[in-house]
Scaffold this motif. Structure first.
Motif, PDB file in Angstrom:
ATOM      1  N   THR A  66     -74.215 -49.451  67.761  1.00  0.00           N
ATOM      2  CA  THR A  66     -73.476 -50.692  68.034  1.00  0.00           C
ATOM      3  C   THR A  66     -73.085 -50.803  69.501  1.00  0.00           C
ATOM      4  N   PHE A  67     -72.674 -49.697  70.097  1.00  0.00           N
ATOM      5  CA  PHE A  67     -72.274 -49.721  71.501  1.00  0.00           C
ATOM      6  C   PHE A  67     -73.489 -49.941  72.393  1.00  0.00           C
ATOM      7  N   GLY A  68     -74.624 -49.308  72.023  1.00  0.00           N
ATOM      8  CA  GLY A  68     -75.808 -49.426  72.860  1.00  0.00           C
ATOM      9  C   GLY A  68     -76.421 -50.803  72.831  1.00  0.00           C
ATOM     10  N   VAL A  69     -76.469 -51.454  71.656  1.00  0.00           N
ATOM     11  CA  VAL A  69     -77.115 -52.757  71.531  1.00  0.00           C
ATOM     12  C   VAL A  69     -76.159 -53.886  71.907  1.00  0.00           C
ATOM     13  N   MET A  70     -74.889 -53.775  71.444  1.00  0.00           N
ATOM     14  CA  MET A  70     -73.980 -54.909  71.524  1.00  0.00           C
ATOM     15  C   MET A  70     -72.897 -54.767  72.587  1.00  0.00           C
ATOM     16  N   LYS A  71     -72.781 -53.575  73.168  1.00  0.00           N
ATOM     17  CA  LYS A  71     -71.739 -53.313  74.172  1.00  0.00           C
ATOM     18  C   LYS A  71     -70.350 -53.594  73.610  1.00  0.00           C
ATOM     19  N   VAL A  72     -70.139 -53.210  72.334  1.00  0.00           N
ATOM     20  CA  VAL A  72     -68.864 -53.433  71.668  1.00  0.00           C
ATOM     21  C   VAL A  72     -68.149 -52.096  71.504  1.00  0.00           C
TER      22      VAL A  72
ATOM     23  N   GLN B  58     -86.935 -55.166  67.259  1.00  0.00           N
ATOM     24  CA  GLN B  58     -86.049 -56.211  67.757  1.00  0.00           C
ATOM     25  C   GLN B  58     -84.748 -55.630  68.293  1.00  0.00           C
ATOM     26  N   MET B  59     -84.219 -54.620  67.626  1.00  0.00           N
ATOM     27  CA  MET B  59     -82.986 -53.988  68.111  1.00  0.00           C
ATOM     28  C   MET B  59     -83.204 -53.369  69.489  1.00  0.00           C
ATOM     29  N   ARG B  60     -84.335 -52.689  69.658  1.00  0.00           N
ATOM     30  CA  ARG B  60     -84.605 -52.072  70.959  1.00  0.00           C
ATOM     31  C   ARG B  60     -84.820 -53.141  72.030  1.00  0.00           C
ATOM     32  N   ALA B  61     -85.461 -54.239  71.649  1.00  0.00           N
ATOM     33  CA  ALA B  61     -85.676 -55.316  72.622  1.00  0.00           C
ATOM     34  C   ALA B  61     -84.357 -55.920  73.073  1.00  0.00           C
ATOM     35  N   VAL B  62     -83.456 -56.160  72.128  1.00  0.00           N
ATOM     36  CA  VAL B  62     -82.152 -56.746  72.465  1.00  0.00           C
ATOM     37  C   VAL B  62     -81.330 -55.783  73.315  1.00  0.00           C
TER      38      VAL B  62
ATOM     39  N   GLN C 209     -82.431 -53.563  75.409  1.00  0.00           N
ATOM     40  CA  GLN C 209     -82.998 -53.392  76.743  1.00  0.00           C
ATOM     41  C   GLN C 209     -82.894 -54.666  77.582  1.00  0.00           C
ATOM     42  N   ASN C 210     -83.101 -55.831  76.965  1.00  0.00           N
ATOM     43  CA  ASN C 210     -83.024 -57.087  77.729  1.00  0.00           C
ATOM     44  C   ASN C 210     -82.739 -58.224  76.750  1.00  0.00           C
ATOM     45  N   ARG C 211     -81.462 -58.502  76.554  1.00  0.00           N
ATOM     46  CA  ARG C 211     -81.055 -59.500  75.575  1.00  0.00           C
ATOM     47  C   ARG C 211     -81.616 -60.894  75.907  1.00  0.00           C
ATOM     48  N   ALA C 212     -81.540 -61.298  77.171  1.00  0.00           N
ATOM     49  CA  ALA C 212     -81.987 -62.643  77.554  1.00  0.00           C
ATOM     50  C   ALA C 212     -83.478 -62.824  77.299  1.00  0.00           C
ATOM     51  N   MET C 213     -84.272 -61.827  77.650  1.00  0.00           N
ATOM     52  CA  MET C 213     -85.708 -61.929  77.437  1.00  0.00           C
ATOM     53  C   MET C 213     -86.040 -61.930  75.942  1.00  0.00           C
ATOM     54  N   ALA C 214     -85.314 -61.106  75.167  1.00  0.00           N
ATOM     55  CA  ALA C 214     -85.541 -61.074  73.724  1.00  0.00           C
ATOM     56  C   ALA C 214     -85.257 -62.437  73.104  1.00  0.00           C
ATOM     57  N   LYS C 215     -84.192 -63.065  73.548  1.00  0.00           N
ATOM     58  CA  LYS C 215     -83.855 -64.388  73.025  1.00  0.00           C
ATOM     59  C   LYS C 215     -84.893 -65.416  73.444  1.00  0.00           C
ATOM     60  N   ALA C 216     -85.436 -65.245  74.653  1.00  0.00           N
ATOM     61  CA  ALA C 216     -86.425 -66.196  75.156  1.00  0.00           C
ATOM     62  C   ALA C 216     -87.721 -66.153  74.370  1.00  0.00           C
ATOM     63  N   VAL C 217     -88.061 -64.999  73.797  1.00  0.00           N
ATOM     64  CA  VAL C 217     -89.311 -64.886  73.034  1.00  0.00           C
ATOM     65  C   VAL C 217     -89.097 -65.182  71.552  1.00  0.00           C
ATOM     66  N   GLY C 218     -87.920 -65.666  71.196  1.00  0.00           N
ATOM     67  CA  GLY C 218     -87.707 -66.134  69.834  1.00  0.00           C
ATOM     68  C   GLY C 218     -86.956 -65.203  68.908  1.00  0.00           C
ATOM     69  N   ILE C 219     -86.459 -64.079  69.399  1.00  0.00           N
ATOM     70  CA  ILE C 219     -85.685 -63.161  68.554  1.00  0.00           C
ATOM     71  C   ILE C 219     -84.289 -63.740  68.345  1.00  0.00           C
TER      72      ILE C 219
ATOM     73  N   LEU D 141     -76.367 -37.830  79.499  1.00  0.00           N
ATOM     74  CA  LEU D 141     -77.529 -36.945  79.535  1.00  0.00           C
ATOM     75  C   LEU D 141     -78.838 -37.723  79.491  1.00  0.00           C
ATOM     76  N   PHE D 142     -78.912 -38.731  78.632  1.00  0.00           N
ATOM     77  CA  PHE D 142     -80.130 -39.523  78.465  1.00  0.00           C
ATOM     78  C   PHE D 142     -79.786 -40.988  78.713  1.00  0.00           C
ATOM     79  N   PRO D 143     -79.866 -41.452  79.957  1.00  0.00           N
ATOM     80  CA  PRO D 143     -79.462 -42.834  80.262  1.00  0.00           C
ATOM     81  C   PRO D 143     -80.376 -43.848  79.599  1.00  0.00           C
ATOM     82  N   GLN D 144     -79.776 -44.993  79.244  1.00  0.00           N
ATOM     83  CA  GLN D 144     -80.537 -46.081  78.632  1.00  0.00           C
ATOM     84  C   GLN D 144     -81.478 -46.706  79.654  1.00  0.00           C
ATOM     85  N   LYS D 145     -82.648 -47.154  79.171  1.00  0.00           N
ATOM     86  CA  LYS D 145     -83.637 -47.773  80.052  1.00  0.00           C
ATOM     87  C   LYS D 145     -83.654 -49.285  79.828  1.00  0.00           C
ATOM     88  N   GLY D 146     -84.123 -50.021  80.832  1.00  0.00           N
ATOM     89  CA  GLY D 146     -84.222 -51.470  80.705  1.00  0.00           C
ATOM     90  C   GLY D 146     -83.255 -52.174  81.630  1.00  0.00           C
ATOM     91  N   ARG D 147     -83.405 -53.492  81.711  1.00  0.00           N
ATOM     92  CA  ARG D 147     -82.544 -54.236  82.611  1.00  0.00           C
ATOM     93  C   ARG D 147     -81.089 -54.222  82.167  1.00  0.00           C
TER      94      ARG D 147
END
Length: 536
Positions: free
Chosen positions: A267-273, A411-415, A417-427, A526-532
Motif C-alpha cells: 500500500t505504501f509503495g503503490v499509493m504513498k499512503v 497494473q499495480m507495478r505500472a501504477v 512506477q508511473n501513475r500518470a502514464m498508467a492512467k494515460a494508457v487506460g488503467i 536497501l532496495f530502492p524503488q525504480k521508475g519515475r
C-alpha cells in the motif's frame, strides 16, 4: 540394587531366544492374574508380581508398569478391580487395566492407590527398560536406551554389553554405548576411564557433561586432560547449537515482521499512503481466527486452515472500505492520511472492545502446531514458529507470483512506477488503488492468523507491530517486496542476537538508531524503488 539382577535375567532370556517376541500375545488370563497380584499386601509379593508380569508377553504390560511407577494405579474399593486413574474435577476418571474399558468417574474416597516403595520404584524402572530394549520398535528401544543413561550400575553393565552386540540400529547402539561409558567412568583403571571419555566426547546429554566435569578432580592427570578435551569439544557443540537456536528464533521473529510489513509495503509503495490502521487490520485477522474456532469448536485441527482465507477476506474487505470511504479523498496529502488512519485504528480498537471483549481472548493451538522438534538434547525447534516461518515464505512467494504473473500485478507495478502514464494508457488507477489496499489489508489479516498462535489476541494486538512494520518497510526499501523480506529477516535475527547482551527494549532502540543512521546514507533503503515515481 536388590532387584537389578532382574534386568540381567531378562536380557539373558532375550539373548537366548527364550523371551517371546512382542507380537506373540500371551493368554489374557495370565495378564489379569498378574495385574491383580500388583495389589498384594506385602512389598515382596508386589515385586514378585512385577516379575511375573514381565515374563508375560502382553501389549499392556509396559503401560501398566508405567502407571504404577507414576502412582496412577489404584484399586476400586467396591470390587477390588485394578484401574488406572486420571484427574477429574469430580475425583478420578477410571480405566480398567485388563480390558481397557472406561469405567466413568469415581470419587477419591472410592479408590485406593496401589502403594510402592523406593525399592519397587527402582525395580519398575529397570523392568520397563528391560522390556523396552527387547521391543522391535526402534523408537521404543531408543527411548529405553536413553533411560539407561545415568541409571546403569556395574552389575548390569555386562549383560547390557551382551545385548549391545545384538543391536543393529546405529542410534540405539550409540545411546547404549554412552550409558555403558558412564558406568566405565567409575572404574579405578585410568585406561578404562580414558576409553570411556573418548566414547562420550561430543555427547550433549547433561548427565554426560556433569560426569566429565567431576573428572576434573580425578587423581590421574591424564584422565583430567582427556576429560578437559572432551568438555571442550562438547562446549564447542553447545555454542554452535546455541547459535542455531538463536538464528532460528531470529528468523521466526523476522518471518512475523515480514508478514506484518509486506501488506504495508504494497500500500505504501503503490499509493504513498501512511496507513496507521495497518496494525488493526492484523488484529482483525487474529479475531477472525478466534471467531472461526467459536463457530467450529469440534474442528480445532482444521480451524486454523479455515481461518487463513477467512481472515484475508475480512481484513481485505475492511481495507477496501477504508480506501473507498476515506483514503481516496486524501491522495497527495500523506500527513492527513496518517491522521485519518490513526483515527480509524482507534475506532477499530473500540469496536472490538464493544462487540467482542476488552479482555484478551483465547485462540486454541491445533495439535499439529503444538510441541517441538527435538533434534538433540540441547536443540529443539518449536513447531508453531517453524510452520510460521514456512508460511511466511509461502505468502511471499505467492505474492511475488501474483505481482509478476497476473494482469492485476502488472497494473499495480505500472501504477507504482508511473501513475500518470498508467492512467494515460487506460488503467483505472482508482480501482487499482482499491484492490491494492484490499490486497495489503488481506495479507495483514493473514499475519493476524499467524500471530494468534504466538501471542495474546486482544484489541491492542496490532499496536505492538505497527512501528516494527514501518521500520522494515523503510529499511528494506519502500514498495520493494524483496527489500521487505530481507529487511524483516535482518531485523528479526539482529534483535535476537542483541537481546542477550542488551535486553529486549535496548535492542529495539539500537536497531532504531541503526536504521536512522542507515537512512541518512541510503534514503531509499536497501532496495530502492525504480521508475519515475521513485523521484517524487
Amino acid at each position: 540394587m536388590k532387584y537389578f539382577s532382574f534386568l540381567t535375567f531378562n536380557l539373558l532370556l532375550f539373548a537366548n531366544g527364550l523371551l517371546l517376541p512382542s507380537n506373540a500375545h500371551a493368554d489374557d488370563s495370565n495378564f489379569a492374574a498378574g495385574v491383580a497380584a500388583l495389589n498384594a499386601d506385602g512389598f515382596d509379593a508386589k515385586e514378585a508380581a512385577i516379575a511375573k508380569l514381565a515374563a508375560i508377553d502382553h501389549p499392556r504390560v509396559i503401560p501398566v508398569l508405567k502407571a504404577m511407577l507414576a502412582g496412577d494405579l489404584s484399586s476400586r474399593k467396591e470390587d477390588d478391580r485394578i484401574v488406572i486413574v486420571a484427574d477429574h474435577p469430580e475425583g478420578y476418571r477410571l480405566t480398567d487395566v485388563v480390558s481397557g474399558e472406561e469405567l466413568g468417574v469415581a470419587g477419591k474416597r472410592d479408590v485406593s492407590k496401589v502403594r510402592i516403595n523406593n525399592s519397587i520404584r527402582g525395580l519398575l524402572r529397570e523392568t520397563i527398560a528391560s522390556l523396552s530394549l527387547s521391543n522391535p520398535d526402534t523408537k521404543i528401544r531408543l527411548a529405553a536406551a536413553g533411560e539407561l543413561l545415568g541409571n546403569l550400575d556395574v552389575e548390569s553393565a555386562a549383560e547390557v554389553r551382551r545385548y549391545l552386540d545384538a543391536e543393529q540400529h546405529p542410534r540405539v547402539r550409540v545411546a547404549m554405548q554412552a550409558a555403558l561409558a558412564l558406568v566405565d567412568l567409575q572404574s579405578e583403571d585410568p585406561h578404562t576411564v580414558i576409553g570411556a571419555v573418548g566414547v562420550l566426547r561430543g555427547n550433549l546429554h547433561p548427565q554426560v557433561r556433569g560426569a566429565l566435569t567431576r573428572l576434573g578432580e580425578h587423581d590421574d592427570p591424564e584422565v583430567r586432560r582427556h576429560a578437559a578435551k572432551a568438555l571442550s569439544s562438547i562446549q564447542t557443540k553447545l555454542d554452535f547449537y546455541s547459535f542455531i537456536e538463536t538464528l532460528f528464533f531470529g528468523l521466526s521473529l523476522g518471518s512475523i515482521l515480514v508478514l506484518a510489513a509486506i501488506g504495508l509495503a504494497i500500500t505504501f509503495g503503490v499509493m504513498k499512503v501512511i496507513n496507521m490502521a495497518h496494525g488493526e487490520l492484523i488484529m482483525l485477522g487474529a479475531y477472525t481466527t478466534y471467531a472461526i474456532q467459536q463457530m467450529f469448536p469440534n474442528h480445532i485441527e482444521l480451524s486454523l486452515l479455515m481461518a487463513v482465507p477467512a481472515a484475508f477476506v475480512v481484513s481485505g474487505l475492511a481495507g477496501v472500505a477504508i480506501e473507498r470511504g476515506v483514503i481516496r479523498f486524501l491522495y497527495g496529502r500523506p500527513l492527513e492520511t496518517l491522521l485519518a488512519t490513526f483515527g480509524i485504528s482507534l475506532i477499530l480498537q473500540q469496536l472490538v472492545r464493544t462487540v467482542v471483549s476488552a479482555q484478551n481472548v483465547t485462540v486454541v493451538t491445533p495439535q499439529w502446531l503444538s510441541g517441538s522438534w527435538q533434534i538433540n538434547p540441547v536443540l529443539s525447534l518449536t513447531y508453531n514458529r517453524l510452520y510460521i516461518l514456512i508460511f511466511a515464505l509461502m505468502v511471499f512467494a505467492g505474492l511475488m507470483a501474483l505481482l509478476r504473473r497476473t494482469p492485476m500485478g502488472l497494473q499495480m507495478r505500472a501504477v507504482s512506477q508511473n501513475r500518470a502514464m498508467a492512467k494515460a494508457v487506460g488503467i483505472r488507477t482508482e480501482w487499482v488503488d482499491a484492490l491494492t489496499f484490499g490486497l495489503g489489508s488481506g495479507i495483514a489479516g493473514i499475519a493476524g492468523v499467524a500471530l494468534s498462535q504466538l501471542t495474546n489476541v486482544g484489541p491492542n494486538l496490532g499496536q505492538a507491530y505497527i512501528i516494527d512494520s514501518f521500520m522494515v518497510v523503510v529499511f528494506g526499501g519502500v514498495g520493494n517486496l524483496w527489500g521487505t523480506l530481507v529487511g524483516g529477516l535482518t531485523l528479526g535475527v539482529g534483535n535476537k542476537f542483541l537481546e542477550p547482551m542488551s535486553g529486549a527494549v535496548l535492542a529495539k532502540i539500537l536497531w532504531l538508531v541503526f536504521i536512522i543512521l542507515f537512512i541518512q546514507k541510503r534514503p531509499r533503503g536497501l532496495f530502492p524503488q525504480k521508475g519515475r515515481a521513485a523521484e517524487d
